[in-house]
Enzyme design. Sequence first.
Site, PDB file in Angstrom:
ATOM      1  N   TRP A 319       0.833  -1.199   0.000  1.00  0.00           N
ATOM      2  CA  TRP A 319       0.000   0.000   0.000  1.00  0.00           C
ATOM      3  C   TRP A 319       0.872   1.255   0.000  1.00  0.00           C
ATOM      4  O   TRP A 319       0.535   2.260  -0.638  1.00  0.00           O
ATOM      5  CB  TRP A 319      -0.912   0.002   1.231  1.00  0.00           C
ATOM      6  CG  TRP A 319      -1.799   1.210   1.295  1.00  0.00           C
ATOM      7  CD1 TRP A 319      -3.026   1.363   0.717  1.00  0.00           C
ATOM      8  CD2 TRP A 319      -1.532   2.439   1.991  1.00  0.00           C
ATOM      9  NE1 TRP A 319      -3.538   2.616   0.998  1.00  0.00           N
ATOM     10  CE2 TRP A 319      -2.634   3.288   1.777  1.00  0.00           C
ATOM     11  CE3 TRP A 319      -0.465   2.901   2.760  1.00  0.00           C
ATOM     12  CZ2 TRP A 319      -2.705   4.574   2.327  1.00  0.00           C
ATOM     13  CZ3 TRP A 319      -0.527   4.179   3.295  1.00  0.00           C
ATOM     14  CH2 TRP A 319      -1.636   4.996   3.074  1.00  0.00           C
ATOM     15  N   HIS A 320       1.999   1.178   0.683  1.00  0.00           N
ATOM     16  CA  HIS A 320       2.866   2.356   0.771  1.00  0.00           C
ATOM     17  C   HIS A 320       3.613   2.631  -0.525  1.00  0.00           C
ATOM     18  O   HIS A 320       4.026   3.781  -0.751  1.00  0.00           O
ATOM     19  CB  HIS A 320       3.859   2.199   1.923  1.00  0.00           C
ATOM     20  CG  HIS A 320       3.287   2.554   3.254  1.00  0.00           C
ATOM     21  ND1 HIS A 320       2.606   1.642   4.040  1.00  0.00           N
ATOM     22  CD2 HIS A 320       3.263   3.726   3.948  1.00  0.00           C
ATOM     23  CE1 HIS A 320       2.206   2.242   5.155  1.00  0.00           C
ATOM     24  NE2 HIS A 320       2.591   3.491   5.122  1.00  0.00           N
ATOM     25  N   GLY A 321       3.810   1.645  -1.361  1.00  0.00           N
ATOM     26  CA  GLY A 321       4.498   1.916  -2.608  1.00  0.00           C
ATOM     27  C   GLY A 321       4.746   0.686  -3.447  1.00  0.00           C
ATOM     28  O   GLY A 321       4.830  -0.431  -2.930  1.00  0.00           O
TER      29      GLY A 321
END
Length: 468
Positions: A319-321
Amino acid sequence: MSFTSLIFLFLFFPIAIIIHTFAPKKFKNKVLLILSLFFYSWGDPRYLFLILLSIIVTWFGVKRMNLIRNRREEAKFYMVCLIVINVAILGFFKYYGFLIDNVNFITRMNLKIIDLALPFGISFYTFKIISYIVDVYTKRCEPQRNISDFALYITIFPQIGAGPIVQYADMQHELLNRNVTIDKFGKGVEKFVIGLGKKVLIANNMALIWAQVKDIPDLKMSVLTAWIGIIAFTLQIYFDFSGYSDMAIGTGYMLGFKWAENFNYPYISKSATEFWRRWHISLGNWFKRYIYFPLGGSKCSKLENFRNIFIVWMTTGLWHGANWNFVIWGLYFGFIIYFEKVKFGKILSKANKKVQVLYCLFIVVIGWVMFDMNGISQILKFYGNMFIIGANGVVDGTSLYLIKISWRLFLPAIIGSTPYVFGMMDKIKYRFGKKGYFCISIFYIFIVILSVASLLGESYSPFLYFKF
Protein backbone atom coordinates in the site's frame (compact mmCIF):
# COMPACT_ATOMS: atom_id res chain seq x y z
CA MET A 1 -2.68 21.86 -3.83
CA SER A 2 -0.66 21.45 -0.66
CA PHE A 3 -1.59 22.67 2.80
CA THR A 4 1.75 24.48 2.96
CA SER A 5 1.44 26.30 -0.36
CA LEU A 6 0.90 30.05 -0.11
CA ILE A 7 -2.10 29.78 -2.46
CA PHE A 8 -3.77 27.40 -0.02
CA LEU A 9 -2.87 29.31 3.14
CA PHE A 10 -3.80 32.81 1.95
CA LEU A 11 -6.40 32.20 -0.74
CA PHE A 12 -8.21 28.86 -0.89
CA PHE A 13 -8.28 28.06 2.83
CA PRO A 14 -9.68 31.37 4.17
CA ILE A 15 -12.19 31.61 1.32
CA ALA A 16 -13.32 28.00 1.91
CA ILE A 17 -13.77 28.55 5.66
CA ILE A 18 -15.70 31.81 5.17
CA ILE A 19 -17.99 30.41 2.47
CA HIS A 20 -18.70 27.22 4.43
CA THR A 21 -19.29 29.12 7.71
CA PHE A 22 -21.85 31.52 6.25
CA ALA A 23 -23.57 29.06 3.88
CA PRO A 24 -27.09 28.02 4.97
CA LYS A 25 -27.08 24.65 6.72
CA LYS A 26 -28.89 22.86 3.90
CA PHE A 27 -26.24 24.02 1.40
CA LYS A 28 -23.10 23.44 3.51
CA ASN A 29 -22.39 19.98 2.11
CA LYS A 30 -22.85 21.07 -1.51
CA VAL A 31 -20.61 24.08 -0.97
CA LEU A 32 -17.97 21.91 0.68
CA LEU A 33 -18.21 19.34 -2.13
CA ILE A 34 -17.61 22.01 -4.79
CA LEU A 35 -14.65 23.35 -2.82
CA SER A 36 -13.25 19.83 -2.40
CA LEU A 37 -13.57 19.00 -6.11
CA PHE A 38 -11.84 22.27 -6.95
CA PHE A 39 -9.07 21.46 -4.46
CA TYR A 40 -8.69 17.95 -5.90
CA SER A 41 -8.51 19.09 -9.52
CA TRP A 42 -6.06 21.93 -8.86
CA GLY A 43 -2.86 20.03 -9.63
CA ASP A 44 -4.06 17.60 -12.30
CA PRO A 45 -7.72 17.94 -13.38
CA ARG A 46 -7.46 14.88 -15.66
CA TYR A 47 -8.12 12.52 -12.75
CA LEU A 48 -11.23 14.31 -11.54
CA PHE A 49 -13.22 12.10 -13.94
CA LEU A 50 -11.64 8.98 -12.43
CA ILE A 51 -12.60 9.75 -8.84
CA LEU A 52 -16.12 10.79 -9.92
CA LEU A 53 -16.48 7.52 -11.85
CA SER A 54 -15.49 5.54 -8.74
CA ILE A 55 -17.99 7.51 -6.65
CA ILE A 56 -20.87 7.01 -9.09
CA VAL A 57 -20.22 3.29 -9.64
CA THR A 58 -19.85 2.67 -5.90
CA TRP A 59 -22.92 4.68 -4.87
CA PHE A 60 -25.26 2.98 -7.36
CA GLY A 61 -23.69 -0.43 -6.73
CA VAL A 62 -24.09 -0.18 -2.95
CA LYS A 63 -27.65 1.08 -3.38
CA ARG A 64 -28.46 -2.02 -5.41
CA MET A 65 -26.57 -4.27 -2.95
CA ASN A 66 -28.62 -2.89 -0.08
CA LEU A 67 -31.91 -3.52 -1.90
CA ILE A 68 -31.09 -7.22 -2.21
CA ARG A 69 -29.38 -7.58 1.18
CA ASN A 70 -31.80 -10.38 2.16
CA ARG A 71 -30.48 -12.43 -0.77
CA ARG A 72 -27.14 -12.82 0.90
CA GLU A 73 -25.17 -14.55 -1.84
CA GLU A 74 -26.29 -12.05 -4.44
CA ALA A 75 -25.51 -9.11 -2.15
CA LYS A 76 -22.09 -10.60 -1.40
CA PHE A 77 -21.43 -10.87 -5.13
CA TYR A 78 -22.17 -7.15 -5.51
CA MET A 79 -19.87 -6.33 -2.58
CA VAL A 80 -16.98 -8.35 -4.03
CA CYS A 81 -17.45 -6.85 -7.50
CA LEU A 82 -17.45 -3.29 -6.17
CA ILE A 83 -14.32 -3.92 -4.12
CA VAL A 84 -12.57 -5.58 -7.07
CA ILE A 85 -13.43 -2.66 -9.38
CA ASN A 86 -12.00 -0.07 -7.01
CA VAL A 87 -8.93 -2.13 -6.10
CA ALA A 88 -8.34 -2.80 -9.82
CA ILE A 89 -8.30 0.94 -10.54
CA LEU A 90 -5.84 1.49 -7.68
CA GLY A 91 -3.76 -1.50 -8.80
CA PHE A 92 -3.55 -0.34 -12.42
CA PHE A 93 -2.34 3.16 -11.67
CA LYS A 94 -0.10 2.27 -8.73
CA TYR A 95 1.33 -1.16 -9.61
CA TYR A 96 1.23 -1.35 -13.40
CA GLY A 97 4.85 -0.20 -13.82
CA PHE A 98 6.02 -2.38 -10.92
CA LEU A 99 4.39 -5.45 -12.49
CA ILE A 100 5.88 -4.82 -15.94
CA ASP A 101 9.34 -4.26 -14.43
CA ASN A 102 9.18 -7.61 -12.67
CA VAL A 103 7.85 -9.41 -15.77
CA ASN A 104 10.73 -7.95 -17.80
CA PHE A 105 13.24 -9.03 -15.14
CA ILE A 106 11.92 -12.61 -14.89
CA THR A 107 11.29 -13.27 -18.59
CA ARG A 108 14.10 -11.06 -20.00
CA MET A 109 11.47 -9.37 -22.15
CA ASN A 110 11.51 -5.66 -22.91
CA LEU A 111 7.90 -4.62 -22.49
CA LYS A 112 7.46 -0.86 -22.66
CA ILE A 113 5.98 1.00 -19.69
CA ILE A 114 3.59 3.87 -20.25
CA ASP A 115 4.43 6.62 -17.78
CA LEU A 116 1.28 7.15 -15.70
CA ALA A 117 1.04 9.80 -13.01
CA LEU A 118 -0.42 8.45 -9.78
CA PRO A 119 -3.85 10.02 -9.20
CA PHE A 120 -3.77 12.33 -6.19
CA GLY A 121 -4.87 10.57 -2.98
CA ILE A 122 -5.97 7.36 -4.72
CA SER A 123 -4.58 5.06 -1.98
CA PHE A 124 -6.52 6.96 0.67
CA TYR A 125 -9.85 7.48 -1.08
CA THR A 126 -9.91 3.85 -2.31
CA PHE A 127 -9.71 2.64 1.29
CA LYS A 128 -12.54 5.00 2.25
CA ILE A 129 -14.67 3.60 -0.58
CA ILE A 130 -13.98 0.03 0.57
CA SER A 131 -14.95 0.91 4.15
CA TYR A 132 -18.28 2.26 2.88
CA ILE A 133 -19.01 -0.86 0.79
CA VAL A 134 -18.18 -3.27 3.63
CA ASP A 135 -19.90 -1.23 6.35
CA VAL A 136 -23.17 -1.18 4.42
CA TYR A 137 -22.90 -4.89 3.58
CA THR A 138 -22.28 -5.83 7.22
CA LYS A 139 -25.11 -3.51 8.34
CA ARG A 140 -22.73 -1.39 10.38
CA CYS A 141 -24.40 1.61 8.75
CA GLU A 142 -27.10 2.47 6.27
CA PRO A 143 -26.25 3.50 2.69
CA GLN A 144 -26.02 7.22 1.97
CA ARG A 145 -29.17 8.25 0.14
CA ASN A 146 -27.71 11.44 -1.34
CA ILE A 147 -24.95 10.89 -3.88
CA SER A 148 -23.52 14.39 -3.32
CA ASP A 149 -23.14 13.68 0.42
CA PHE A 150 -21.40 10.41 -0.39
CA ALA A 151 -19.14 12.24 -2.86
CA LEU A 152 -18.29 14.70 -0.08
CA TYR A 153 -17.27 11.85 2.23
CA ILE A 154 -14.85 10.57 -0.42
CA THR A 155 -13.43 13.89 -1.63
CA ILE A 156 -13.52 16.16 1.45
CA PHE A 157 -10.41 18.24 0.93
CA PRO A 158 -8.68 17.96 4.35
CA GLN A 159 -8.51 14.15 4.02
CA ILE A 160 -8.09 13.56 0.30
CA GLY A 161 -4.31 14.00 0.10
CA ALA A 162 -3.03 11.82 2.95
CA GLY A 163 -5.87 10.94 5.29
CA PRO A 164 -6.67 10.32 8.04
CA ILE A 165 -8.71 7.41 6.66
CA VAL A 166 -11.98 8.02 8.49
CA GLN A 167 -14.36 5.09 8.07
CA TYR A 168 -17.80 5.94 6.73
CA ALA A 169 -19.61 4.62 9.81
CA ASP A 170 -17.61 7.04 11.95
CA MET A 171 -18.40 10.05 9.77
CA GLN A 172 -21.94 9.53 8.51
CA HIS A 173 -23.63 11.40 11.36
CA GLU A 174 -21.49 14.53 11.01
CA LEU A 175 -22.08 14.64 7.27
CA LEU A 176 -25.69 15.62 8.04
CA ASN A 177 -25.49 17.07 11.56
CA ARG A 178 -22.53 19.18 12.60
CA ASN A 179 -22.05 22.49 14.31
CA VAL A 180 -19.12 24.88 14.33
CA THR A 181 -18.75 26.38 17.80
CA ILE A 182 -16.21 29.02 18.85
CA ASP A 183 -14.42 26.44 21.03
CA LYS A 184 -14.29 23.90 18.21
CA PHE A 185 -13.10 26.51 15.72
CA GLY A 186 -10.40 27.73 18.13
CA LYS A 187 -9.22 24.16 18.73
CA GLY A 188 -9.08 23.68 14.96
CA VAL A 189 -6.93 26.78 14.47
CA GLU A 190 -4.59 25.63 17.24
CA LYS A 191 -4.29 22.15 15.72
CA PHE A 192 -3.70 23.55 12.23
CA VAL A 193 -0.92 25.87 13.41
CA ILE A 194 0.82 23.03 15.27
CA GLY A 195 0.75 20.93 12.09
CA LEU A 196 2.04 23.82 9.99
CA GLY A 197 4.98 24.29 12.34
CA LYS A 198 5.75 20.57 12.39
CA LYS A 199 5.92 20.41 8.61
CA VAL A 200 7.60 23.69 7.71
CA LEU A 201 9.94 24.34 10.63
CA ILE A 202 11.01 20.79 11.48
CA ALA A 203 10.22 18.24 8.74
CA ASN A 204 11.44 20.38 5.83
CA ASN A 205 14.74 21.14 7.57
CA MET A 206 15.24 17.50 8.57
CA ALA A 207 14.70 16.64 4.91
CA LEU A 208 17.66 18.86 3.96
CA ILE A 209 19.95 17.00 6.37
CA TRP A 210 18.79 13.59 5.12
CA ALA A 211 19.25 14.71 1.49
CA GLN A 212 22.83 15.81 2.24
CA VAL A 213 23.66 12.45 3.79
CA LYS A 214 22.10 10.44 0.94
CA ASP A 215 24.19 12.39 -1.58
CA ILE A 216 27.45 11.22 0.05
CA PRO A 217 29.02 8.27 -1.83
CA ASP A 218 28.83 5.02 0.16
CA LEU A 219 32.59 4.59 0.57
CA LYS A 220 32.98 8.15 1.88
CA MET A 221 30.30 7.98 4.58
CA SER A 222 31.23 7.50 8.23
CA VAL A 223 29.20 5.55 10.78
CA LEU A 224 28.15 8.71 12.63
CA THR A 225 27.13 10.44 9.39
CA ALA A 226 24.89 7.51 8.46
CA TRP A 227 23.22 7.56 11.88
CA ILE A 228 22.73 11.34 11.78
CA GLY A 229 21.09 10.97 8.37
CA ILE A 230 18.67 8.19 9.27
CA ILE A 231 17.74 9.85 12.58
CA ALA A 232 16.99 13.01 10.57
CA PHE A 233 14.69 10.97 8.32
CA THR A 234 13.11 9.32 11.36
CA LEU A 235 12.17 12.76 12.66
CA GLN A 236 11.31 14.08 9.21
CA ILE A 237 8.72 11.44 8.40
CA TYR A 238 7.08 11.78 11.82
CA PHE A 239 6.80 15.57 11.74
CA ASP A 240 5.85 15.56 8.06
CA PHE A 241 3.01 13.05 8.34
CA SER A 242 1.78 13.95 11.83
CA GLY A 243 1.96 17.60 10.74
CA TYR A 244 -0.33 16.87 7.79
CA SER A 245 -2.69 14.91 10.04
CA ASP A 246 -2.82 17.77 12.55
CA MET A 247 -3.61 20.25 9.78
CA ALA A 248 -6.31 17.95 8.37
CA ILE A 249 -7.89 17.34 11.79
CA GLY A 250 -7.68 21.05 12.60
CA THR A 251 -9.38 21.96 9.33
CA GLY A 252 -12.04 19.37 10.12
CA TYR A 253 -12.75 21.08 13.45
CA MET A 254 -13.14 24.41 11.66
CA LEU A 255 -15.65 22.78 9.31
CA GLY A 256 -17.61 21.17 12.18
CA PHE A 257 -16.12 17.64 12.03
CA LYS A 258 -14.36 15.84 14.87
CA TRP A 259 -11.85 13.28 13.65
CA ALA A 260 -9.77 11.08 15.93
CA GLU A 261 -6.04 11.62 16.38
CA ASN A 262 -3.86 9.88 13.82
CA PHE A 263 -0.61 9.91 15.84
CA ASN A 264 -0.04 9.41 19.55
CA TYR A 265 3.67 10.02 20.19
CA PRO A 266 4.84 6.79 18.53
CA TYR A 267 8.51 7.33 19.37
CA ILE A 268 7.90 6.74 23.07
CA SER A 269 6.55 3.24 22.35
CA LYS A 270 8.02 0.29 24.21
CA SER A 271 7.58 -2.29 21.43
CA ALA A 272 7.00 -2.47 17.68
CA THR A 273 3.44 -3.62 18.41
CA GLU A 274 2.77 -0.51 20.48
CA PHE A 275 4.47 1.67 17.87
CA TRP A 276 1.93 0.62 15.25
CA ARG A 277 -0.92 1.36 17.62
CA ARG A 278 0.39 4.93 17.84
CA TRP A 279 1.57 5.54 14.24
CA HIS A 280 -0.95 6.27 11.44
CA ILE A 281 -3.74 5.05 13.71
CA SER A 282 -6.48 5.35 11.09
CA LEU A 283 -4.60 3.07 8.65
CA GLY A 284 -3.92 0.51 11.38
CA ASN A 285 -7.60 0.50 12.37
CA TRP A 286 -8.58 0.06 8.70
CA PHE A 287 -6.33 -2.98 8.24
CA LYS A 288 -7.62 -4.55 11.45
CA ARG A 289 -11.29 -4.10 10.59
CA TYR A 290 -11.24 -4.92 6.89
CA ILE A 291 -8.40 -7.46 6.51
CA TYR A 292 -7.05 -8.83 9.81
CA PHE A 293 -10.36 -9.58 11.59
CA PRO A 294 -12.10 -11.05 8.49
CA LEU A 295 -9.13 -13.42 8.08
CA GLY A 296 -9.65 -14.62 11.64
CA GLY A 297 -7.43 -12.21 13.57
CA SER A 298 -5.72 -13.92 16.50
CA LYS A 299 -8.66 -16.24 17.28
CA CYS A 300 -7.14 -19.14 15.38
CA SER A 301 -4.13 -21.43 15.39
CA LYS A 302 -0.60 -20.00 15.63
CA LEU A 303 0.06 -20.93 12.00
CA GLU A 304 -3.13 -19.20 10.81
CA ASN A 305 -2.35 -16.16 12.96
CA PHE A 306 1.12 -15.98 11.38
CA ARG A 307 -0.55 -16.15 7.95
CA ASN A 308 -2.95 -13.34 8.88
CA ILE A 309 -0.16 -11.09 10.15
CA PHE A 310 1.93 -11.93 7.07
CA ILE A 311 -0.92 -10.95 4.70
CA VAL A 312 -1.70 -7.73 6.58
CA TRP A 313 1.90 -6.55 6.66
CA MET A 314 2.70 -7.51 3.09
CA THR A 315 -0.40 -5.54 2.07
CA THR A 316 0.68 -2.66 4.30
CA GLY A 317 4.05 -2.57 2.57
CA LEU A 318 2.53 -2.69 -0.92
CA TRP A 319 0.00 0.00 0.00
CA HIS A 320 2.87 2.36 0.77
CA GLY A 321 4.50 1.92 -2.61
CA ALA A 322 5.07 -0.19 -5.70
CA ASN A 323 8.60 -1.28 -4.91
CA TRP A 324 10.24 -4.29 -3.28
CA ASN A 325 11.74 -2.16 -0.52
CA PHE A 326 8.21 -1.44 0.77
CA VAL A 327 7.31 -5.13 0.67
CA ILE A 328 10.47 -5.99 2.63
CA TRP A 329 9.74 -3.18 5.08
CA GLY A 330 6.21 -4.48 5.65
CA LEU A 331 7.31 -8.08 6.14
CA TYR A 332 10.10 -6.92 8.46
CA PHE A 333 7.56 -5.40 10.83
CA GLY A 334 5.21 -8.33 10.37
CA PHE A 335 7.85 -10.81 11.57
CA ILE A 336 8.86 -8.58 14.50
CA ILE A 337 5.28 -8.09 15.65
CA TYR A 338 4.55 -11.80 15.41
CA PHE A 339 7.76 -12.59 17.31
CA GLU A 340 6.79 -10.10 20.04
CA LYS A 341 3.34 -11.64 20.17
CA VAL A 342 4.33 -15.28 20.59
CA LYS A 343 7.46 -15.07 22.70
CA PHE A 344 9.67 -12.00 22.89
CA GLY A 345 6.92 -9.64 24.12
CA LYS A 346 6.78 -11.32 27.53
CA ILE A 347 10.56 -11.09 27.94
CA LEU A 348 10.57 -7.47 26.76
CA SER A 349 7.80 -6.46 29.20
CA LYS A 350 10.06 -7.41 32.13
CA ALA A 351 12.87 -5.09 31.00
CA ASN A 352 13.41 -1.51 32.16
CA LYS A 353 11.08 0.93 30.37
CA LYS A 354 14.00 2.94 28.96
CA VAL A 355 15.46 -0.26 27.53
CA GLN A 356 12.08 -1.06 25.94
CA VAL A 357 11.89 2.40 24.34
CA LEU A 358 15.47 2.15 23.04
CA TYR A 359 14.71 -1.31 21.61
CA CYS A 360 11.66 0.04 19.80
CA LEU A 361 13.51 3.08 18.46
CA PHE A 362 16.30 0.84 17.14
CA ILE A 363 13.79 -1.44 15.40
CA VAL A 364 11.95 1.53 13.86
CA VAL A 365 15.07 3.37 12.70
CA ILE A 366 16.37 0.19 11.03
CA GLY A 367 12.98 -0.10 9.34
CA TRP A 368 13.05 3.47 7.98
CA VAL A 369 16.20 2.63 6.02
CA MET A 370 14.21 0.00 4.08
CA PHE A 371 11.33 2.44 3.69
CA ASP A 372 13.26 5.26 2.04
CA MET A 373 16.10 3.54 0.20
CA ASN A 374 15.32 2.45 -3.36
CA GLY A 375 16.66 -1.04 -3.97
CA ILE A 376 18.04 -3.86 -1.84
CA SER A 377 21.67 -3.04 -2.73
CA GLN A 378 21.28 0.55 -1.48
CA ILE A 379 19.65 -0.71 1.73
CA LEU A 380 22.51 -3.13 2.41
CA LYS A 381 25.16 -0.51 1.63
CA PHE A 382 23.57 1.96 4.04
CA TYR A 383 23.37 -0.72 6.75
CA GLY A 384 27.06 -1.32 6.12
CA ASN A 385 27.75 2.37 6.77
CA MET A 386 25.66 2.29 9.95
CA PHE A 387 27.44 -0.77 11.32
CA ILE A 388 31.06 -0.03 10.25
CA ILE A 389 31.13 -2.54 7.35
CA GLY A 390 32.55 -0.51 4.47
CA ALA A 391 32.11 2.83 6.26
CA ASN A 392 34.69 5.62 6.09
CA GLY A 393 35.60 5.36 9.76
CA VAL A 394 33.41 5.98 12.78
CA VAL A 395 33.60 9.79 12.83
CA ASP A 396 34.74 12.21 10.12
CA GLY A 397 34.65 15.90 9.33
CA THR A 398 31.25 15.64 7.66
CA SER A 399 29.59 14.12 10.72
CA LEU A 400 31.10 16.77 13.02
CA TYR A 401 29.94 19.50 10.65
CA LEU A 402 26.40 18.05 10.55
CA ILE A 403 26.26 17.97 14.36
CA LYS A 404 27.50 21.57 14.55
CA ILE A 405 24.88 22.96 12.16
CA SER A 406 21.92 20.79 13.17
CA TRP A 407 21.97 20.10 16.93
CA ARG A 408 19.72 23.15 17.52
CA LEU A 409 17.16 21.52 15.25
CA PHE A 410 17.54 17.96 16.54
CA LEU A 411 17.08 18.92 20.20
CA PRO A 412 13.63 20.61 19.89
CA ALA A 413 12.53 17.96 17.37
CA ILE A 414 13.36 15.10 19.75
CA ILE A 415 11.61 16.88 22.64
CA GLY A 416 8.67 17.72 20.38
CA SER A 417 8.18 14.06 19.48
CA THR A 418 7.31 13.37 23.15
CA PRO A 419 4.30 14.54 25.21
CA TYR A 420 6.52 16.94 27.19
CA VAL A 421 5.84 20.16 25.20
CA PHE A 422 2.06 19.90 25.13
CA GLY A 423 1.99 18.66 28.71
CA MET A 424 3.88 21.81 29.72
CA MET A 425 1.46 23.98 27.71
CA ASP A 426 -1.52 22.40 29.46
CA LYS A 427 0.11 23.15 32.83
CA ILE A 428 0.63 26.79 31.81
CA LYS A 429 -3.03 27.11 30.81
CA TYR A 430 -4.18 25.52 34.06
CA ARG A 431 -1.85 27.47 36.35
CA PHE A 432 -1.95 30.95 34.81
CA GLY A 433 -5.45 31.03 33.32
CA LYS A 434 -6.00 33.89 30.84
CA LYS A 435 -2.36 34.98 31.03
CA GLY A 436 -1.30 31.44 30.16
CA TYR A 437 -3.68 31.31 27.19
CA PHE A 438 -2.35 34.71 26.04
CA CYS A 439 1.28 33.53 26.18
CA ILE A 440 0.46 30.36 24.26
CA SER A 441 -1.45 32.40 21.65
CA ILE A 442 1.67 34.55 21.14
CA PHE A 443 3.66 31.33 20.74
CA TYR A 444 1.28 30.14 17.99
CA ILE A 445 1.46 33.50 16.22
CA PHE A 446 5.24 33.20 16.35
CA ILE A 447 5.00 29.73 14.72
CA VAL A 448 2.81 31.13 11.91
CA ILE A 449 5.18 34.04 11.24
CA LEU A 450 8.24 31.78 11.17
CA SER A 451 6.46 29.22 8.97
CA VAL A 452 5.28 31.78 6.43
CA ALA A 453 8.72 33.42 6.35
CA SER A 454 10.25 30.00 5.74
CA LEU A 455 7.77 29.20 2.96
CA LEU A 456 8.54 32.49 1.23
CA GLY A 457 12.22 31.62 1.11
CA GLU A 458 12.22 27.96 0.14
CA SER A 459 11.23 25.79 -2.80
CA TYR A 460 8.07 23.65 -2.76
CA SER A 461 8.34 20.60 -0.48
CA PRO A 462 5.35 18.25 -0.78
CA PHE A 463 4.17 16.03 2.06
CA LEU A 464 5.89 12.63 1.94
CA TYR A 465 2.65 10.66 2.02
CA PHE A 466 1.27 12.42 -1.07
CA LYS A 467 3.25 9.92 -3.17
CA PHE A 468 1.47 6.94 -1.59
